[in-house]
Scaffold this motif. Sequence first.
Motif, PDB file in Angstrom:
ATOM      1  N   ALA A 165       5.433  15.113  -9.156  1.00 34.89           N
ATOM      2  CA  ALA A 165       7.171  15.024 -10.099  1.00 34.89           C
ATOM      3  C   ALA A 165       7.981  14.530  -9.102  1.00 34.89           C
ATOM      4  O   ALA A 165       8.737  13.599  -9.849  1.00 34.89           O
ATOM      5  CB  ALA A 165       7.523  16.331  -9.213  1.00 34.89           C
ATOM      6  N   ILE A 166       8.142  13.660  -8.497  1.00 34.31           N
ATOM      7  CA  ILE A 166       8.271  12.650  -7.776  1.00 34.31           C
ATOM      8  C   ILE A 166       7.971  11.099  -8.387  1.00 34.31           C
ATOM      9  O   ILE A 166       9.645  10.860  -8.778  1.00 34.31           O
ATOM     10  CB  ILE A 166       7.730  12.401  -6.420  1.00 34.31           C
ATOM     11  CG1 ILE A 166       8.855  13.836  -5.416  1.00 34.31           C
ATOM     12  CG2 ILE A 166       9.125  11.286  -5.175  1.00 34.31           C
ATOM     13  CD1 ILE A 166       8.431  13.508  -3.860  1.00 34.31           C
ATOM     14  N   GLY A 167       7.096  10.871  -8.959  1.00 30.24           N
ATOM     15  CA  GLY A 167       6.624  10.131  -9.681  1.00 30.24           C
ATOM     16  C   GLY A 167       7.816  10.281 -11.361  1.00 30.24           C
ATOM     17  O   GLY A 167       9.078   9.188 -11.514  1.00 30.24           O
ATOM     18  N   THR A 226       5.508   7.783   1.205  1.00 31.80           N
ATOM     19  CA  THR A 226       5.455   6.366   2.268  1.00 31.80           C
ATOM     20  C   THR A 226       4.494   6.953   3.131  1.00 31.80           C
ATOM     21  O   THR A 226       2.799   7.005   4.216  1.00 31.80           O
ATOM     22  CB  THR A 226       6.233   5.770   3.163  1.00 31.80           C
ATOM     23  OG1 THR A 226       6.722   5.207   2.177  1.00 31.80           O
ATOM     24  CG2 THR A 226       5.407   4.686   3.874  1.00 31.80           C
ATOM     25  N   ASP A 227       4.677   8.754   4.171  1.00 33.68           N
ATOM     26  CA  ASP A 227       3.767   9.659   4.738  1.00 33.68           C
ATOM     27  C   ASP A 227       2.523   9.993   3.506  1.00 33.68           C
ATOM     28  O   ASP A 227       1.565  10.281   4.318  1.00 33.68           O
ATOM     29  CB  ASP A 227       4.895  10.344   5.404  1.00 33.68           C
ATOM     30  CG  ASP A 227       6.143  10.010   6.230  1.00 33.68           C
ATOM     31  OD1 ASP A 227       5.831   8.478   6.811  1.00 33.68           O
ATOM     32  OD2 ASP A 227       6.192  11.134   6.343  1.00 33.68           O
ATOM     33  N   SER A 228       3.043  10.557   2.837  1.00 34.15           N
ATOM     34  CA  SER A 228       1.970  11.270   1.966  1.00 34.15           C
ATOM     35  C   SER A 228       0.779   9.653   1.340  1.00 34.15           C
ATOM     36  O   SER A 228      -0.663  10.226   1.651  1.00 34.15           O
ATOM     37  CB  SER A 228       2.610  11.027   0.226  1.00 34.15           C
ATOM     38  OG  SER A 228       3.273  12.449   1.107  1.00 34.15           O
ATOM     39  N   TYR A 229       1.046   8.407   1.130  1.00 30.95           N
ATOM     40  CA  TYR A 229       0.451   7.768   1.178  1.00 30.95           C
ATOM     41  C   TYR A 229      -0.914   6.655   2.074  1.00 30.95           C
ATOM     42  O   TYR A 229      -1.865   7.335   1.918  1.00 30.95           O
ATOM     43  CB  TYR A 229       0.806   6.100   0.497  1.00 30.95           C
ATOM     44  CG  TYR A 229       1.492   5.914  -0.447  1.00 30.95           C
ATOM     45  CD1 TYR A 229       1.179   6.824  -1.614  1.00 30.95           C
ATOM     46  CD2 TYR A 229       2.599   5.142  -1.048  1.00 30.95           C
ATOM     47  CE1 TYR A 229       2.236   7.034  -3.073  1.00 30.95           C
ATOM     48  CE2 TYR A 229       3.271   5.369  -2.230  1.00 30.95           C
ATOM     49  CZ  TYR A 229       3.144   5.688  -2.947  1.00 30.95           C
ATOM     50  OH  TYR A 229       3.814   5.974  -3.884  1.00 30.95           O
ATOM     51  N   ALA A 230      -0.263   7.227   3.302  1.00 31.24           N
ATOM     52  CA  ALA A 230      -0.634   7.167   4.314  1.00 31.24           C
ATOM     53  C   ALA A 230      -1.481   8.125   5.059  1.00 31.24           C
ATOM     54  O   ALA A 230      -3.089   8.304   5.663  1.00 31.24           O
ATOM     55  CB  ALA A 230      -0.247   7.518   6.687  1.00 31.24           C
ATOM     56  N   VAL A 232      -0.537   7.991 -12.323  1.00 25.62           N
ATOM     57  CA  VAL A 232      -0.463   7.433 -13.639  1.00 25.62           C
ATOM     58  C   VAL A 232       1.160   7.985 -13.224  1.00 25.62           C
ATOM     59  O   VAL A 232       2.404   6.681 -13.311  1.00 25.62           O
ATOM     60  CB  VAL A 232      -0.817   8.668 -14.260  1.00 25.62           C
ATOM     61  CG1 VAL A 232      -0.165   7.716 -15.458  1.00 25.62           C
ATOM     62  CG2 VAL A 232      -1.961   7.301 -14.485  1.00 25.62           C
ATOM     63  N   ALA A 233       1.851   8.835 -12.398  1.00 27.89           N
ATOM     64  CA  ALA A 233       4.118   8.816 -13.256  1.00 27.89           C
ATOM     65  C   ALA A 233       3.862   7.688 -11.905  1.00 27.89           C
ATOM     66  O   ALA A 233       5.134   7.656 -12.139  1.00 27.89           O
ATOM     67  CB  ALA A 233       3.868  10.350 -12.479  1.00 27.89           C
ATOM     68  N   LEU A 234       3.837   7.940 -10.495  1.00 35.97           N
ATOM     69  CA  LEU A 234       3.589   6.728  -9.964  1.00 35.97           C
ATOM     70  C   LEU A 234       4.109   5.757 -10.123  1.00 35.97           C
ATOM     71  O   LEU A 234       4.696   4.732  -9.643  1.00 35.97           O
ATOM     72  CB  LEU A 234       3.074   7.240  -8.081  1.00 35.97           C
ATOM     73  CG  LEU A 234       4.152   8.296  -7.574  1.00 35.97           C
ATOM     74  CD1 LEU A 234       3.303   9.051  -6.154  1.00 35.97           C
ATOM     75  CD2 LEU A 234       5.643   8.154  -6.848  1.00 35.97           C
ATOM     76  N   ASN A 235       3.546   5.028 -11.422  1.00 32.37           N
ATOM     77  CA  ASN A 235       2.915   3.861 -11.237  1.00 32.37           C
ATOM     78  C   ASN A 235       3.553   3.270 -12.345  1.00 32.37           C
ATOM     79  O   ASN A 235       4.024   2.090 -12.419  1.00 32.37           O
ATOM     80  CB  ASN A 235       1.337   3.906 -11.925  1.00 32.37           C
ATOM     81  CG  ASN A 235       0.832   2.597 -11.796  1.00 32.37           C
ATOM     82  OD1 ASN A 235       1.009   1.483 -11.051  1.00 32.37           O
ATOM     83  ND2 ASN A 235       0.499   1.642 -13.715  1.00 32.37           N
ATOM     84  N   ARG A 236       4.236   4.627 -12.995  1.00 35.80           N
ATOM     85  CA  ARG A 236       5.016   4.076 -14.061  1.00 35.80           C
ATOM     86  C   ARG A 236       6.873   3.944 -13.610  1.00 35.80           C
ATOM     87  O   ARG A 236       7.030   3.901 -13.517  1.00 35.80           O
ATOM     88  CB  ARG A 236       5.389   5.499 -15.370  1.00 35.80           C
ATOM     89  CG  ARG A 236       3.964   5.934 -16.154  1.00 35.80           C
ATOM     90  CD  ARG A 236       3.831   4.957 -17.011  1.00 35.80           C
ATOM     91  NE  ARG A 236       3.137   4.898 -17.652  1.00 35.80           N
ATOM     92  CZ  ARG A 236       2.983   5.660 -18.847  1.00 35.80           C
ATOM     93  NH1 ARG A 236       3.757   6.638 -19.307  1.00 35.80           N
ATOM     94  NH2 ARG A 236       1.907   5.988 -19.225  1.00 35.80           N
ATOM     95  N   ALA A 237       6.818   4.485 -12.340  1.00 32.55           N
ATOM     96  CA  ALA A 237       7.638   4.274 -11.900  1.00 32.55           C
ATOM     97  C   ALA A 237       7.708   2.909 -10.710  1.00 32.55           C
ATOM     98  O   ALA A 237       8.674   2.988 -10.276  1.00 32.55           O
ATOM     99  CB  ALA A 237       7.834   5.980 -10.437  1.00 32.55           C
ATOM    100  N   GLY A 238       6.401   2.178 -10.871  1.00 32.26           N
ATOM    101  CA  GLY A 238       6.708   1.138 -10.295  1.00 32.26           C
ATOM    102  C   GLY A 238       6.317   1.312  -8.598  1.00 32.26           C
ATOM    103  O   GLY A 238       6.277   0.363  -7.997  1.00 32.26           O
ATOM    104  N   PRO A 290       3.130   1.149  -7.402  1.00 26.27           N
ATOM    105  CA  PRO A 290       0.942   1.374  -7.868  1.00 26.27           C
ATOM    106  C   PRO A 290       0.511   2.266  -6.152  1.00 26.27           C
ATOM    107  O   PRO A 290      -0.439   2.183  -6.627  1.00 26.27           O
ATOM    108  CB  PRO A 290       0.633   0.395  -8.116  1.00 26.27           C
ATOM    109  CG  PRO A 290       1.915  -0.858  -7.345  1.00 26.27           C
ATOM    110  CD  PRO A 290       3.106   0.411  -7.439  1.00 26.27           C
ATOM    111  N   GLU A 291       0.578   2.505  -5.145  1.00 29.81           N
ATOM    112  CA  GLU A 291      -0.401   2.744  -4.049  1.00 29.81           C
ATOM    113  C   GLU A 291      -0.691   3.953  -4.657  1.00 29.81           C
ATOM    114  O   GLU A 291      -2.154   3.425  -3.995  1.00 29.81           O
ATOM    115  CB  GLU A 291       0.500   2.921  -2.781  1.00 29.81           C
ATOM    116  CG  GLU A 291       1.810   1.666  -2.200  1.00 29.81           C
ATOM    117  CD  GLU A 291       3.254   1.170  -3.126  1.00 29.81           C
ATOM    118  OE1 GLU A 291       3.542   2.152  -4.443  1.00 29.81           O
ATOM    119  OE2 GLU A 291       3.730   1.625  -2.677  1.00 29.81           O
TER     120      GLU A 291
END
Length: 594
Positions: free
Chosen positions: A79-81, A97-101, A146-152, A154-155
């Motif tokens: 949803a955020i993406g 950032t916290d979620s990626y970590a 995929v959604a976040l990658n579309r948002a630029g 890529p993490e």
Amino acid sequence: MTAPVTVHGRRPVGIDRATLQEGSYLGDLQRINVEATLPHIIAKLDESKVLENLRREPGTGEHVGFQFSDSDLYKTLEAIGWEIVRTGTDRFDGFLTDSYALLRQAQQADGYINSWGLSTSSPGLWVDLMWGHELYCAGHLFQAAVALNRAGRPELLEISRPFADLIVEKFRDQGTGGHPEIETALVELYRETGERSYLDAAAAFIRHRGAPTIHHGQFGPEYFQDHESPRTARIAIGHAVRQLYLDAGCVDLAVETGDEELLDAVVARWESAHHRRMYVTGGMGSRFQDESFGDDHELSSERSYAETCAAIADFQLSWRLLLQTGQARYAAAMERTLYNLLPAAVSADGTQFTYANPHQVRSVSRIQEHTAGRLPWFSCACCPPNMARLRASLAAYAAFVDDAGLALALPAAGRFEGADGAVTVAGDIEDGALTITPEGTLSGLRIRVPEWSTTVLIDGAAAESVDGWLTLPVDRATQVSFDVTPRLLVADPRVDAVRGCVAVQAGPTVMCAEAGDNESVDALAIDPAAPLVGGPRGVTATGAVLETDDDQLYRPYAERLLGRREVPLTLIPYRDWGRDGRVAMRVWLPVQGC
Ligand SMILES: [Zn+2]
């Protein structure tokens, strides 16, 4: 589940090229989603231990909640993406950032991520494919990526790919998951990355289903759609969300591989659901038992399960079939759900949600978690973040582009860009009047004419649609008018639960009678010959309250006609039921004299 697809020259208007107007009905659903729903969900992810599960050292403790709790996070990230794609917002960057970590530290050396699988609650990795939901969670992770990658961003895709590669290797020759989702996600991952092995893996999962390959336990193979190959099964059956997610994956695979046989089977299942197993609000899956589709015409109002996630899944499946076929009937199905069950599933402030969606609640009713109306969260919290990802991507469903130009499938206020121009839509379909203004050099423009409108006017003159579509001029603005006059609906007589009843619909909107507005909802009747006054935002009708007798449950047939007192009926949109805490309501109204 919203990665754009390109089929037969038909593709959705991207989320970054479609804008729903602020202040409009659909635009406000998106605004509330980002301002209230997403912050609420993020807080609940922490409270419900979804994040704590992922923080735990592997093998050091029990998993909290259902096996699939990781998917609550992934749906939120998706949803955020889409929200970033839509608005460019940076308000969730800290959470990202916290979620990626968190996910990087939870990820194993071979790419595996799943907090339940790595807990002491699990029998081991990939051991319990029936209930473990490892593949289901992976699917939601990939869709978020995929959604976040579309948002630029890529993490998450970088985190996801080793896991996807592991799954490709592990399930190449055998096995499938108890809850479909991985299939559609892998096709989306293939589209995003170009990595062919992801598409092949989606094909393998669909090929393996129905072998059967899952240990079914007491639920039996139909619950898991593992009773027959998706290539031949022609009835929507078993757990509704599972069936509809599976079918979304089947359409995605069929589109990529030109598999007409697989697509034909999905269309047959869609027809079985929409012609015989769907509520008038678009709800899917009538049985509480196994959260499943009922038999044909088994559509009880007060025992309607109709899980919110099933309506979301059906919306996304119908969208895929719309893009594949161009047929207006699929957009009509999306509209039915979009104006009725889906908005009913979230409170006006965006922080309370339904899970099951009844179509009748009695004045005195045993309240269970699933039927209590809207709640801030659930022990099984699949629906709220699922709704968030749908609402964040809503604009993309409204229009598509094909060789004939731009098509308004869900006409709504906003601006939609095609390849060679754009169109601005002003007005609200519930008012029956839209102003359509083309810009640029659009090669063509058409609008879907809803099946509920008995007439359609262009600039005041009657117009004819063809197969549900109406061509509009591309060189000038036009006024398009639909008929939103309230009307009565009856169900197929085999829907015994509502035989002798009518429902009221105005425009796309199904009405209900709610306690508080009406003297009684339990012993209510409607006079079908009396006029209906109003429109999609409310209808006044004439009816009666029947004189009941608590001491006489059954009576001779000759004495069937009860005394009655004529009363006005106030009907509100079904989506608004229970807004101020009143829960007694009904959609289907018995006809006087039955
Ligand atoms: Zn759900």
